[in-house]
Design an enzyme around this catalytic site. Structure first.
Site, PDB file in Angstrom:
ATOM      1  N   GLN A  33      38.094  42.746  36.286  1.00 55.15           N
ATOM      2  CA  GLN A  33      38.685  44.014  36.756  1.00 55.15           C
ATOM      3  C   GLN A  33      39.847  44.464  35.868  1.00 55.15           C
ATOM      4  O   GLN A  33      40.273  45.616  35.958  1.00 55.15           O
ATOM      5  CB  GLN A  33      39.179  43.876  38.204  1.00 55.15           C
ATOM      6  N   GLY A  71      43.074  40.311  46.406  1.00 58.69           N
ATOM      7  CA  GLY A  71      42.351  39.535  45.405  1.00 58.69           C
ATOM      8  C   GLY A  71      42.200  40.358  44.139  1.00 58.69           C
ATOM      9  O   GLY A  71      42.369  41.589  44.151  1.00 58.69           O
ATOM     10  N   CYS A  84      37.785  47.859  47.325  1.00 55.24           N
ATOM     11  CA  CYS A  84      37.813  47.242  45.989  1.00 55.24           C
ATOM     12  C   CYS A  84      38.779  48.031  45.128  1.00 55.24           C
ATOM     13  O   CYS A  84      38.723  49.268  45.106  1.00 55.24           O
ATOM     14  CB  CYS A  84      36.410  47.263  45.377  1.00 55.24           C
ATOM     15  N   LEU A  85      39.634  47.313  44.410  1.00 58.87           N
ATOM     16  CA  LEU A  85      40.615  47.998  43.570  1.00 58.87           C
ATOM     17  C   LEU A  85      39.937  48.742  42.411  1.00 58.87           C
ATOM     18  O   LEU A  85      40.551  49.624  41.818  1.00 58.87           O
ATOM     19  CB  LEU A  85      41.645  46.992  43.041  1.00 58.87           C
ATOM     20  N   HIS A 140      32.501  39.562  41.490  1.00 53.13           N
ATOM     21  CA  HIS A 140      33.010  40.294  40.312  1.00 53.13           C
ATOM     22  C   HIS A 140      32.723  39.523  39.018  1.00 53.13           C
ATOM     23  O   HIS A 140      32.507  40.126  37.965  1.00 53.13           O
ATOM     24  CB  HIS A 140      34.526  40.500  40.419  1.00 53.13           C
ATOM     25  N   HIS A 169      33.673  38.239  47.508  1.00 51.52           N
ATOM     26  CA  HIS A 169      33.864  39.508  46.794  1.00 51.52           C
ATOM     27  C   HIS A 169      34.355  39.236  45.365  1.00 51.52           C
ATOM     28  O   HIS A 169      33.855  39.828  44.404  1.00 51.52           O
ATOM     29  CB  HIS A 169      34.889  40.342  47.583  1.00 51.52           C
ATOM     30  N   GLU A 170      35.327  38.322  45.239  1.00 48.97           N
ATOM     31  CA  GLU A 170      35.909  38.058  43.910  1.00 48.97           C
ATOM     32  C   GLU A 170      34.917  37.306  43.010  1.00 48.97           C
ATOM     33  O   GLU A 170      34.816  37.599  41.816  1.00 48.97           O
ATOM     34  CB  GLU A 170      37.218  37.259  44.039  1.00 48.97           C
TER      35      GLU A 170
HETATM   36  O1  K1U Z   1      38.655  42.597  44.258  1.00 51.55           O
HETATM   37  C1  K1U Z   1      39.265  43.569  44.660  1.00 51.55           C
HETATM   38  O2  K1U Z   1      38.965  44.680  44.290  1.00 51.55           O
HETATM   39  C2  K1U Z   1      40.393  43.381  45.655  1.00 51.55           C
HETATM   40  C3  K1U Z   1      39.989  43.700  47.084  1.00 51.55           C
HETATM   41  C4  K1U Z   1      39.536  42.419  47.752  1.00 51.55           C
HETATM   42  C5  K1U Z   1      38.860  42.490  49.088  1.00 51.55           C
HETATM   43  C6  K1U Z   1      39.232  43.352  50.084  1.00 51.55           C
HETATM   44  C7  K1U Z   1      38.580  43.345  51.309  1.00 51.55           C
HETATM   45  C8  K1U Z   1      37.568  42.469  51.560  1.00 51.55           C
HETATM   46  C9  K1U Z   1      37.173  41.626  50.568  1.00 51.55           C
HETATM   47  C10 K1U Z   1      37.831  41.612  49.332  1.00 51.55           C
HETATM   48  C11 K1U Z   1      41.201  44.311  47.764  1.00 51.55           C
HETATM   49  O3  K1U Z   1      42.210  43.708  47.860  1.00 51.55           O
HETATM   50  S1  K1U Z   1      41.067  45.927  48.388  1.00 51.55           S
HETATM   51  C12 K1U Z   1      42.645  46.204  49.164  1.00 51.55           C
HETATM   52  C13 K1U Z   1      42.833  45.483  50.459  1.00 51.55           C
HETATM   53  O4  K1U Z   1      41.882  44.998  51.039  1.00 51.55           O
HETATM   54  C14 K1U Z   1      44.194  45.308  51.045  1.00 51.55           C
HETATM   55  C15 K1U Z   1      45.281  45.886  50.487  1.00 51.55           C
HETATM   56  C16 K1U Z   1      46.537  45.698  51.053  1.00 51.55           C
HETATM   57  C17 K1U Z   1      46.691  44.939  52.183  1.00 51.55           C
HETATM   58  C18 K1U Z   1      45.585  44.355  52.770  1.00 51.55           C
HETATM   59  C19 K1U Z   1      44.331  44.544  52.205  1.00 51.55           C
HETATM   60 ZN    ZN Z   2      36.713  44.282  44.074  1.00 55.38          ZN
END
Ligand code: K1U
Ligand code: ZN
Length: 175
Positions: free
Chosen positions: A55, A50, A97-98, A143, A139-140
């Site tokens: 972001q 996401g 979270c990225l 943000h 989560h999104e």
């Molecule tokens: O919003 C963001 O920072 C993105 C975040 C979203 C998220 C992750 C986990 C739970 C709720 C919301 C991410 O994508 S972090 C990376 C991640 O979870 C992932 C990366 C590669 C493959 C699978 C998952």
């Molecule tokens: Zn995030």
């Protein structure tokens, strides 16, 4: 000839734009198709499941998601998303979270949510789910209101995680 979609730089905590409240997208805003395509490309490259417009420094109520389930691409662009129903039952899931790279914590949220949004044509749509989809949608949408997953954990854990992030980003900047 193929043209690469230009990636966007992802902001990291403590950038103040991650704490701002994003503005609704106006009907027919011509920037949204290109911005959402670039957000999807940036999310896939990261990689993530996401990404919310704040972001990447755009204070607009715009989110992209793709849970990559069964390795089948399923991108969804959500314009002006809002949670219209949530379960009283909660679920705990580890989140990342990225904007806080390398940091993870267990977060408790409603187990199931229903989200209303507009698609890229302006049509009203709904998406409903539990598990990872519910966590990702919440989560999104957080943000868009300047809320980060660390706001859902104890102050002690949050401070530990934010100090660890600051240290790691400083080391990275030093090369
Ligand atoms: O919003 C963001 O920072 C993105 C975040 C979203 C998220 C992750 C986990 C739970 C709720 C919301 C991410 O994508 S972090 C990376 C991640 O979870 C992932 C990366 C590669 C493959 C699978 C998952
Ligand atoms: Zn995030």
């Amino acid at each position: 000839m193929t043209t690469e979609t230009e990636l966007l730089p992802i902001l990291y905590v403590p950038d103040p734009r991650l704490r701002a409240k994003a503005k609704p997208v106006a009907q027919g805003d011509s920037r949204i198709p290109d911005l959402s395509a670039r957000m999807l490309a940036t999310m896939y490259k990261a990689p993530g499941i996401g990404l919310a417009a704040p972001q990447v420094g755009e204070l607009l109520r715009l989110v992209v998601i793709d849970l990559h389930e069964n390795d089948v691409p399923a991108p969804v662009v959500l314009v002006n998303p809002e949670i219209v129903a949530e379960s009283s039952e909660t679920a705990v899931r580890e989140e990342g979270c990225l904007s806080l790279p390398g940091q993870y914590a267990d977060v408790t949220r409603p187990a199931r949510v229903k989200v209303r949004y507009q698609d890229l044509t302006g049509a009203k749509r709904e998406i409903e789910g539990d598990g990872l989809l519910a966590a990702c949608l919440q989560h999104e949408i957080d943000h868009l209101d300047g809320v980060l997953f660390v706001d859902h954990i104890s102050a002690l854990k949050r401070n530990m995680l934010l100090r660890k992030l600051a240290k790691e980003l400083k080391l990275k900047a030093q090369g």
